[in-house]
Design an enzyme around this catalytic site. Structure first.
Site, short mmCIF file in Angstrom:
data_model
loop_
_atom_site.label_atom_id
_atom_site.label_comp_id
_atom_site.label_asym_id
_atom_site.label_seq_id
_atom_site.Cartn_x
_atom_site.Cartn_y
_atom_site.Cartn_z
N LYS A 167 1.51 4.84 -2.63
CA LYS A 167 1.49 6.25 -2.22
C LYS A 167 2.83 6.93 -2.55
O LYS A 167 2.86 8.10 -2.93
CB LYS A 167 1.19 6.36 -0.72
CG LYS A 167 -0.20 5.85 -0.34
CD LYS A 167 -1.28 6.62 -1.07
CE LYS A 167 -2.67 6.30 -0.55
NZ LYS A 167 -3.72 7.05 -1.29
N TYR B 226 0.84 -1.21 0.00
CA TYR B 226 0.00 0.00 0.00
C TYR B 226 0.87 1.26 0.00
O TYR B 226 0.68 2.17 -0.82
CB TYR B 226 -0.91 -0.05 1.23
CG TYR B 226 -1.62 1.25 1.56
CD1 TYR B 226 -2.67 1.71 0.78
CD2 TYR B 226 -1.26 2.00 2.70
CE1 TYR B 226 -3.34 2.89 1.10
CE2 TYR B 226 -1.91 3.17 3.02
CZ TYR B 226 -2.95 3.61 2.22
OH TYR B 226 -3.60 4.77 2.54
N THR C 235 -11.51 5.52 9.74
CA THR C 235 -12.43 5.35 8.61
C THR C 235 -12.54 3.85 8.32
O THR C 235 -11.91 3.03 8.98
CB THR C 235 -11.91 6.03 7.33
OG1 THR C 235 -10.74 5.31 6.88
CG2 THR C 235 -11.56 7.49 7.54
#
Ligand SMILES: NC(=O)c1ccc[n+]([C@@H]2O[C@H](COP(=O)([O-])OP(=O)(O)OC[C@H]3O[C@@H](n4cnc5c(N)ncnc54)[C@H](OP(=O)(O)O)[C@@H]3O)[C@@H](O)[C@H]2O)c1
Lengths: 73, 241
Positions: B154, B150, B185
């Site tokens: 980015k 991940y 979130t």
């Protein structure tokens, strides 16, 4: 062709070339008009807006004749 | 301003969407789901909020749906593009599997790059300056177990932003990155309280990053108040040092 000339002269005018050029099929975008890659990007978006076709999508375009061929005009 | 925003249905994107609407901007919002929250905002801002469902996992199809006559057409002069949508593929490196890795890169890297291309082309067409903001992650700067894949997506988008800024600055296009710390979130919902506490301990403020602080930073960066800021990565991460 007239529309194309308008677009090209507008890009030149924005760069400080007030004199409009007369285009011939042999006119080369880079050498004769001194368009750099940013000018060519601007040309692409205006031509696409006017004619609905991305002229650089499939390969290099060198002359006005190449542009006309891509656009079918 | 006319602003294209991805990942608007929930989480950070929803708060960015609300913040931009409150500041009077028109928002062209994209995500796969037309959430109840987006529907409610459309009722509140019928003239300012436009929604399009698109799957960024298929960048070409998403581009075609977004830069279409019924959404961000050539008649709309875009002032900004906010790349917020993302997916997380979490695992340790020795379990790395190409298929989910590729799927994540479609959403986190390839789609935003393609949308940036057409956002800049829209700005060029209208002869306008514009702002691009990518949402990165603190994981690209500080390592965490399970986030290597991940975080790499980015890192890619941060390098893309810096180079976009350099390349297009002469035409008035600014590109910046907001680097949030961990926020509460759906994306971080699978973490246990213990894992979260460990993450928060690494921050100066010892807690989760405030989503509205991230949204306000995005709104600032797209505005003229940030006219001289480009090529930057602004950390909104409770001081992760
Ligand atoms: N949460 C954190 O702790 C954290 C920390 C640092 C950075 N970030 C970054 O902050 C940004 C927002 O994340 P979040 O926490 O708000 O995550 P989230 O709650 O999972 O929301 C992700 C958003 O992206 C959209 N999205 C995901 N896949 C999509 C696809 N294939 N096509 C179109 N839209 C898609 C989702 O909408 P649909 O599902 O409706 O499509 C949703 O609106 C991301 O860039 C994330 O990497 C998050």
């Amino acid at each position: 062709m007239e529309k194309l000339a308008q677009i090209i002269n507008k890009i030149r005018a924005n760069k400080g070339n007030a004199e409009p050029v007369a285009l011939t099929p042999q006119t080369r975008l880079r050498e004769d008009l001194a368009f750099d890659s940013f000018d060519l990007a601007e040309l692409t978006v205006h031509v696409e807006d006017a004619f609905g076709k991305d002229i650089f999508e499939d390969g290099v375009v060198d002359t006005i004749a190449d542009v006309c061929k891509r656009l079918g005009i | 301003m006319n602003i294209l925003l991805t990942g608007a249905s929930r989480g950070v994107g929803l708060v960015i969407c609300k913040t931009l609407l409150e500041q009077g901007h028109a928002v062209y919002a994209v995500s796969r789901t037309h959430s109840d929250e987006i529907a409610a905002l459309q009722k509140q801002y019928p003239e300012k909020l436009f929604f399009k469902s698109a799957d960024l996992g298929d960048p070409a199809a998403a581009k075609a749906a977004i830069f279409a006559e019924d959404f961000v057409s050539n008649k709309i002069a875009l002032d900004a593009f906010v790349n917020n949508a993302a997916q997380a593929y979490d695992d340790i490196v020795t379990n790395l599997n190409l298929e989910p890795l590729r799927a994540m890169y479609e959403v986190n890297v390839f789609a935003p790059m393609l949308l940036t291309k057409y956002a800049i082309r829209n700005m060029l067409l209208h002869g306008k300056s514009g702002g691009i903001v990518h949402i990165s992650s603190i994981s690209a700067h500080t390592g965490y177990k399970g986030l290597a894949m991940y975080a790499s997506s980015k890192g890619a988008i941060e390098a893309f932003s810096k180079n976009t800024a350099r390349e297009w600055g002469g035409r008035g296009v600014r590109s910046n990155v907001v680097v949030p710390g961990f926020m509460e979130t759906a994306m971080s919902a699978t973490l246990s309280q213990e894992q979260k506490d460990r993450i928060y301990k690494r921050t100066s403020l010892k807690k989760a990053t405030d989503i509205s602080s991230v949204a306000e930073t995005v709104a600032f960066l797209v505005s003229d108040r940030a006219a001289s800021i480009t090529g930057q990565a602004i950390h909104v991460d409770n001081g992760t040092i």
